[in-house]
Design a protein around this motif. Structure first.
Motif, PDB file in Angstrom:
ATOM      1  N   LYS A 168      34.067  41.360  32.314  1.00 37.56           N
ATOM      2  CA  LYS A 168      34.484  42.482  33.429  1.00 37.56           C
ATOM      3  C   LYS A 168      34.965  41.316  34.055  1.00 37.56           C
ATOM      4  O   LYS A 168      34.340  40.031  34.750  1.00 37.56           O
ATOM      5  CB  LYS A 168      33.681  43.071  34.202  1.00 37.56           C
ATOM      6  N   TRP A 169      36.668  41.244  34.547  1.00 35.63           N
ATOM      7  CA  TRP A 169      36.709  40.370  35.639  1.00 35.63           C
ATOM      8  C   TRP A 169      37.133  40.899  36.902  1.00 35.63           C
ATOM      9  O   TRP A 169      37.452  41.921  37.113  1.00 35.63           O
ATOM     10  CB  TRP A 169      38.672  39.960  34.242  1.00 35.63           C
ATOM     11  N   GLU A 170      36.955  39.667  37.765  1.00 35.74           N
ATOM     12  CA  GLU A 170      37.656  40.280  38.769  1.00 35.74           C
ATOM     13  C   GLU A 170      38.752  40.801  38.878  1.00 35.74           C
ATOM     14  O   GLU A 170      40.419  39.994  38.331  1.00 35.74           O
ATOM     15  CB  GLU A 170      37.553  38.217  39.599  1.00 35.74           C
ATOM     16  N   SER A 171      38.964  40.863  40.338  1.00 39.81           N
ATOM     17  CA  SER A 171      40.230  42.543  40.013  1.00 39.81           C
ATOM     18  C   SER A 171      41.206  41.432  40.110  1.00 39.81           C
ATOM     19  O   SER A 171      42.490  41.639  39.447  1.00 39.81           O
ATOM     20  CB  SER A 171      40.015  43.021  40.614  1.00 39.81           C
ATOM     21  N   THR A 172      41.690  40.442  41.075  1.00 43.87           N
ATOM     22  CA  THR A 172      42.616  39.280  41.423  1.00 43.87           C
ATOM     23  C   THR A 172      43.298  38.713  40.423  1.00 43.87           C
ATOM     24  O   THR A 172      44.195  38.470  40.343  1.00 43.87           O
ATOM     25  CB  THR A 172      42.791  38.319  42.379  1.00 43.87           C
ATOM     26  N   HIS A 228      39.316  55.687  34.679  1.00 44.81           N
ATOM     27  CA  HIS A 228      37.704  54.629  34.715  1.00 44.81           C
ATOM     28  C   HIS A 228      36.498  54.884  33.488  1.00 44.81           C
ATOM     29  O   HIS A 228      36.760  55.231  32.398  1.00 44.81           O
ATOM     30  CB  HIS A 228      37.426  55.888  36.167  1.00 44.81           C
ATOM     31  N   GLN A 264      42.155  39.918  37.144  1.00 47.65           N
ATOM     32  CA  GLN A 264      43.764  40.431  36.173  1.00 47.65           C
ATOM     33  C   GLN A 264      44.673  40.876  36.158  1.00 47.65           C
ATOM     34  O   GLN A 264      45.476  40.804  35.873  1.00 47.65           O
ATOM     35  CB  GLN A 264      42.334  41.351  36.080  1.00 47.65           C
ATOM     36  N   TYR A 265      44.605  40.393  37.766  1.00 50.09           N
ATOM     37  CA  TYR A 265      45.744  40.833  38.206  1.00 50.09           C
ATOM     38  C   TYR A 265      47.342  39.837  37.981  1.00 50.09           C
ATOM     39  O   TYR A 265      48.606  40.567  37.841  1.00 50.09           O
ATOM     40  CB  TYR A 265      45.669  41.794  39.957  1.00 50.09           C
ATOM     41  N   SER A 279      37.775  44.458  27.862  1.00 49.53           N
ATOM     42  CA  SER A 279      39.412  45.497  28.511  1.00 49.53           C
ATOM     43  C   SER A 279      40.289  44.387  27.742  1.00 49.53           C
ATOM     44  O   SER A 279      40.364  44.445  26.242  1.00 49.53           O
ATOM     45  CB  SER A 279      40.195  44.474  29.975  1.00 49.53           C
ATOM     46  N   ASN A 288      39.468  48.723  31.523  1.00 53.36           N
ATOM     47  CA  ASN A 288      38.270  47.988  31.902  1.00 53.36           C
ATOM     48  C   ASN A 288      37.318  49.143  31.233  1.00 53.36           C
ATOM     49  O   ASN A 288      37.010  50.113  31.926  1.00 53.36           O
ATOM     50  CB  ASN A 288      37.675  47.265  32.889  1.00 53.36           C
TER      51      ASN A 288
END
Ligand SMILES: O=C(O)C(=O)Cc1ccccc1
Length: 282
Positions: free
Chosen positions: A249-253, A183, A255-256, A197, A274
């Motif tokens: 900071k990247w939007e999680s989708t 985290h 990045q996923y 990241s 991150n």
């Protein structure tokens, strides 16, 4: 919490760790490997180690152990201005200095100064700048010198004979906080420089456009890279892994999807986390 750092007391890494974790128990380690081992075996919660210097580049040992321990992640990064000083025991005869000790990064950051002014004196790598200062203080009968910071000079009762000997005025080191938890660490009193990241990438085999494929995964998503470093895999000449930093900071989708696309290309990815980047005082 227990925090390991590259010691002993008054190393640059301790100065970084003390600002990042002012209220936690700081435990000095002899070298960078021991910091990783302490995190790995759970004897500490986190560790602070140097990653990169603006004059000398990456601390390869840190990169190598990040690669070797995929369960260890990066929780934060911190940038600190670095000033090196040449110091001796008060009894030292300066004209007769026989050896200058320091961390290899500190010797390299001061190479031209030492080469010009102490050309015929042996330069000896040591596990840290502070360990070098301690060694000099414990050998008052020999004419030894260390390259270290003012805190080390004070703690080990050494006399500074040359100040600010780094070859370039701009000298910053990037430290990372490593942990088995991934985290994001936050700190309300430190200046936040930004978010990023980190990833470690290994290509399946050498083929034309292999690295281009990796970079295109980030490029068409407009993910800006701030660092890409290749490092030998130690399985033969010409075989590398890559350390990559993506800015922001990247939007999680997004990045996923980027990570999934890399996996589809059979690229081995160790996502380091991150995390926030802080600015420290010298
Ligand atoms: O040797 C030290 O004191 C360290 O913490 C490693 C290091 C060495 C040179 C510059 C910054 C950090």
């Amino acid at each position: 919490m227990k925090i390991a750092f590259l010691g002993p007391h008054a190393s640059f890494t301790q100065l970084a760790a003390a600002q990042l974790f002012p209220d936690e128990e700081l435990l000095p380690q002899v070298n960078i490997l021991d910091c990783f081992i302490a995190v790995e075996n759970g004897s500490v919660d986190m560790a602070v180690v140097p990653l990169e210097n603006s004059i000398e580049g990456t601390v390869s040992m840190t990169l190598d152990y990040l690669y070797k321990t995929p369960d260890i992640k990066i929780m934060a990064e911190a940038v600190m201005p670095i000033a090196h000083h040449l110091m001796v025991h008060p009894h030292c005869v300066v004209e007769k200095i026989e050896k200058i000790y320091s961390h290899p990064q500190a010797l390299a950051q001061s190479f031209h100064f030492l080469d010009t002014n102490y050309r015929n004196v042996i330069k000896q790598d040591y596990s840290s700048t502070a360990a070098a200062a301690k060694h000099v203080s414990e050998n008052p009968d020999r004419n030894l010198a260390a390259v270290a910071n003012t805190f080390a000079a004070n703690l080990y009762n050494l006399k500074i004979i040359e100040r600010n000997i780094q070859d370039f005025e701009q000298n910053h080191t990037r430290f990372i906080v490593i942990s088995k938890q991934s985290h994001d660490y936050s700190h309300k009193n430190l200046t936040l420089l930004g978010k990023k990241s980190g990833l470690l990438i290994t290509l399946p085999e050498d083929h034309a456009g292999g690295l281009h494929q990796v970079l295109s995964v980030f490029a068409w998503r407009k993910m800006n890279l701030s660092k890409i470093e290749s490092r030998t895999l130690k399985t033969g000449l010409g075989k590398y892994f890559f350390f990559i930093n993506v800015v922001g900071k990247w939007e999680s989708t997004v990045q996923y999807n980027a990570l999934e696309e890399l996996k589809t290309l059979q690229i081995k990815v160790d996502f380091l986390g991150n995390y926030s980047e802080f600015l420290l005082n010298s």
